[in-house]
Motif scaffolding. Structure first.
Motif, short mmCIF file in Angstrom:
data_model
loop_
_atom_site.label_atom_id
_atom_site.label_comp_id
_atom_site.label_asym_id
_atom_site.label_seq_id
_atom_site.Cartn_x
_atom_site.Cartn_y
_atom_site.Cartn_z
N THR A 19 0.90 -1.21 0.01
CA THR A 19 -0.03 -0.02 0.00
C THR A 19 0.67 1.12 -0.07
OG1 THR A 19 -1.81 -1.05 1.29
CG2 THR A 19 -1.97 1.24 1.39
N HIS A 20 1.57 1.13 0.90
CA HIS A 20 2.67 2.30 1.09
C HIS A 20 3.53 2.39 -0.57
CE1 HIS A 20 2.05 3.22 5.14
NE2 HIS A 20 2.81 2.23 5.46
N ARG A 21 3.96 1.49 -0.93
CA ARG A 21 4.72 1.61 -2.38
C ARG A 21 3.85 1.91 -3.59
NH1 ARG A 21 5.68 -3.99 -5.74
NH2 ARG A 21 3.21 -3.52 -5.89
N ALA A 22 2.57 1.60 -3.63
CA ALA A 22 1.46 2.16 -4.36
C ALA A 22 1.36 3.46 -4.46
CB ALA A 22 0.20 1.31 -4.46
N ALA A 23 1.14 4.22 -2.94
CA ALA A 23 1.05 5.68 -3.01
C ALA A 23 2.46 6.32 -3.39
CB ALA A 23 0.60 5.99 -1.41
N LEU A 24 3.48 5.72 -2.87
CA LEU A 24 4.65 6.22 -3.24
C LEU A 24 5.02 6.30 -4.96
CD1 LEU A 24 7.44 7.45 -2.30
CD2 LEU A 24 8.35 4.99 -2.09
N ALA A 25 4.55 5.13 -5.59
CA ALA A 25 4.48 5.06 -6.96
C ALA A 25 3.57 6.41 -7.73
CB ALA A 25 4.27 3.92 -7.44
N ASP A 26 2.31 6.69 -7.06
CA ASP A 26 1.72 7.64 -7.37
C ASP A 26 2.27 8.85 -7.23
OD1 ASP A 26 -0.57 5.92 -8.15
OD2 ASP A 26 -1.62 6.15 -6.45
N ALA A 27 2.72 9.22 -6.14
CA ALA A 27 3.54 10.53 -5.85
C ALA A 27 4.64 10.74 -6.87
CB ALA A 27 4.03 10.46 -4.44
N LEU A 28 5.56 9.76 -7.08
CA LEU A 28 6.71 9.83 -8.13
C LEU A 28 5.88 10.13 -9.58
CD1 LEU A 28 8.98 6.99 -6.97
CD2 LEU A 28 9.32 9.22 -7.00
N GLU A 29 4.81 9.46 -9.85
CA GLU A 29 4.41 9.76 -11.29
C GLU A 29 3.97 11.14 -11.41
OE1 GLU A 29 0.42 8.26 -13.35
OE2 GLU A 29 1.57 6.61 -12.62
N ASP A 30 3.15 11.74 -10.31
CA ASP A 30 2.96 13.12 -10.32
C ASP A 30 4.09 14.14 -10.27
OD1 ASP A 30 0.23 12.28 -10.22
OD2 ASP A 30 -0.15 12.77 -8.14
N LEU A 31 5.00 13.46 -9.47
CA LEU A 31 6.37 14.48 -9.59
C LEU A 31 7.23 14.35 -10.90
CD1 LEU A 31 7.72 13.55 -5.76
CD2 LEU A 31 7.18 15.83 -6.44
N ALA A 32 7.16 13.45 -11.42
CA ALA A 32 7.61 13.30 -12.72
C ALA A 32 7.06 14.60 -13.79
CB ALA A 32 7.55 12.07 -13.40
N THR A 33 5.70 14.64 -13.75
CA THR A 33 5.14 15.54 -14.65
C THR A 33 5.19 17.01 -14.10
OG1 THR A 33 3.04 15.63 -13.27
CG2 THR A 33 3.02 13.82 -15.13
#
Length: 82
Positions: A19-33
């Motif tokens: 769950t933490h990893r999924a939320a972290l991946a979402d944040a990283l995806e948003d940061l990449a944009t």
């Protein structure tokens, strides 16, 4: 605790870390944009601050839960004496 209970505890801790990893991946995806410049970091807006806070929080929680819960649960499930 029985080996079955130890394995169930391991599954629970693994699910928490996922769950933490999924939320972290979402944040990283948003940061990449959102390519940040120095000026952006000096004058953070509300949304950017929330995004960076989410990333930092989830990274810290994932790291803490892996060290304090997941790894010990894995060792117990393998029958190690810890």
């Amino acid at each position: 605790m029985s080996l079955n209970a130890e394995r169930q505890a391991l599954r629970h801790q693994l699910a928490t870390c996922r769950t933490h990893r999924a939320a972290l991946a979402d944040a990283l995806e948003d940061l990449a944009t959102r390519p940040f410049q120095v000026e952006d970091l000096i004058n953070l807006g509300k949304d950017d601050r929330r995004l960076l806070d989410q990333f930092a929080y989830r990274y810290t929680r994932l790291q803490d839960d892996m060290g304090a819960r997941l790894f010990p649960a894995a060792l117990r499930a393998l029958g190690e004496d810890i």
